[in-house]
Write an enzyme that holds these catalytic residues in place. Structure first.
Site, short mmCIF file in Angstrom:
data_model
loop_
_atom_site.label_atom_id
_atom_site.label_comp_id
_atom_site.label_asym_id
_atom_site.label_seq_id
_atom_site.Cartn_x
_atom_site.Cartn_y
_atom_site.Cartn_z
N GLU A 16 0.82 -1.21 0.00
CA GLU A 16 0.00 0.00 0.00
C GLU A 16 0.85 1.27 0.00
OE1 GLU A 16 -3.70 -0.58 2.57
OE2 GLU A 16 -2.35 -2.12 3.33
N LYS A 130 -6.76 -9.71 10.85
CA LYS A 130 -8.20 -9.94 10.73
C LYS A 130 -8.69 -11.08 11.62
CE LYS A 130 -8.70 -8.08 6.04
NZ LYS A 130 -7.34 -7.50 5.96
N VAL A 176 -11.60 -14.45 -0.02
CA VAL A 176 -10.29 -14.85 0.49
C VAL A 176 -9.47 -13.60 0.74
CG1 VAL A 176 -8.21 -16.19 0.05
CG2 VAL A 176 -10.42 -17.00 -0.82
N SER A 183 -6.70 -2.05 2.10
CA SER A 183 -6.94 -1.48 0.77
C SER A 183 -7.33 -2.54 -0.26
CB SER A 183 -5.72 -0.69 0.27
OG SER A 183 -5.53 0.47 1.04
N ALA A 218 -25.55 -8.09 0.68
CA ALA A 218 -25.78 -7.02 1.65
C ALA A 218 -25.16 -5.72 1.16
CB ALA A 218 -25.19 -7.40 3.01
N SER A 317 -11.54 10.10 0.70
CA SER A 317 -11.80 8.80 1.32
C SER A 317 -13.04 8.86 2.20
CB SER A 317 -10.59 8.37 2.15
OG SER A 317 -9.44 8.22 1.34
#
Length: 356
Positions: A16, A130, A176, A183, A218, A317
């Site tokens: 990133e 995560k 995945v 990002s 969703a 953003s």
């Protein structure tokens, strides 16, 4: 009255890297230069630190921020000595991904006793991973979609068993994701087993640990959080896509994503989202800023997707735009974050460092 000494850090050894440079350009052009004396540190892709002092002009060409003609010097000196003289009132890391928002550089700031903008070591590292994030959300009782997680070494040894586990616990489509990246880098939407295997191989190029999540039909809703011990939230915004999947290219290159602010949601759902965003902020012991991302189904079922302890922070953003909707300009938001960093530092100075 002398200006406050600020050092902005950007770039970094991360996929990133370019996003970070773009963010730095936006912040440098919006920050109150009448209040701050600004030095900058550019961390190259191979980890070299390059410093430039007293930035006063607007940055019209982003390539000028790729500093390559300055020798690297002692990092601790760079971080503790302002070109204005004395120590920095705060440093502002605009770094994304590993070595930037994962707690590593925050640990360096702590060791050097420097006030810094954004989340601390624990919040940054747990929000970056995560899997750890999901475990903390579960402890806090936040609703989540089913998922599985595994290491690269496990996949290499037990590939068939892991593919079977995905089939047993999840239904296609699945997403995945590298466990420690943002990002949308390395993320794939997979509709069948062949795509799943390809997505796993792609994601393992960026991290040794993956998370595979159940897909859901969703809306993608985001809430911005700002503060330290008593955080405030924005009304939710929605990511409206012209593409099937909101990936890195659609986010930063193609312009195929639009932001609907505020999101068109029932008042009760909006308040639930804001309350859940605060719970997520507290779950990972955040400070400064956080963006909480949710899924909201057609029948108003809410699932927390993830949080981002260093969300996208260009002027366009979602995070700054959500605060703009609350009456806080981009420039004012930058100032608020710097003030929150100093307040957190002052609060930590109340802690004893020795036993009397």
């Amino acid at each position: 009255m002398s200006k406050e000494a600020l050092c902005i850090i950007y770039g970094g050894k991360s996929a990133e890297h370019d996003v970070s440079i773009l963010t730095a350009q936006n912040v440098l052009n919006a920050i109150d230069k009448g209040r701050y004396h600004i030095d900058i540190i550019y961390i190259t892709n191979d980890g070299q630190w390059k410093k430039m002092n007293n930035i006063t002009d607007e940055i019209s060409d982003i390539e000028t921020l790729r500093i390559d003609d300055v020798p690297t010097s002692d990092i601790s000196t760079m971080l503790t000595q302002s070109s204005q003289g004395g120590r920095y009132d705060a440093v502002f890391p605009l770094l994304h991904g590993p070595n930037g928002e994962d707690g590593t550089i925050q640990g360096l700031f702590e060791v050097l006793d420097i006030p810094y903008v954004g989340n601390g070591v624990l919040a940054a590292s747990s929000s970056m991973d995560k899997l750890v994030m999901k475990q903390l959300f579960a402890h806090r009782g936040l609703p989540q979609l089913p998922y599985v997680s595994f290491l690269r070494s496990e996949y290499e040894k037990y590939r068939k068993n892991i593919i079977k586990l995905v089939h047993d616990k999840l239904e296609f489509p699945v997403f995945v994701k590298p466990a420690n990246l943002g990002s949308s880098v390395g993320i794939s939407k997979c509709e069948d087993e062949a795509a799943l295997i390809k997505g796993i191989e792609e994601a393992f190029q960026f991290d040794r640990k993956l998370v595979i999540e159940q897909g859901v039909d969703a809306r993608e809703i985001e809430v911005a959080v700002l503060g330290n011990d008593y955080p405030e939230t924005t009304w939710p915004g929605e990511v409206v896509k012209d593409v099937a999947f909101y990936d890195y290219k659609s986010k930063y290159k193609d312009g195929k994503v639009k932001l609907a602010i505020p999101a068109d949601l029932d008042q009760e759902v909006q308040m639930t989202l804001r309350n859940m965003a605060v719970e997520a902020f507290k779950a990972t012991d955040c400070s400064g800023l956080l963006r909480a991302d949710f899924f909201v189904t057609a029948d108003n079922q809410i699932y927390i997707n993830e949080t981002n302890a260093m969300p996208g922070f260009t002027a366009y953003s979602m995070y700054p735009k959500l605060w703009e909707n609350m009456g806080v300009s981009y420039s004012e938001l930058i100032t608020k974050l710097i003030d929150l960093a100093k307040a957190r530092y002052e609060d930590k100075q109340k802690n004893k460092h020795r036993i009397d």
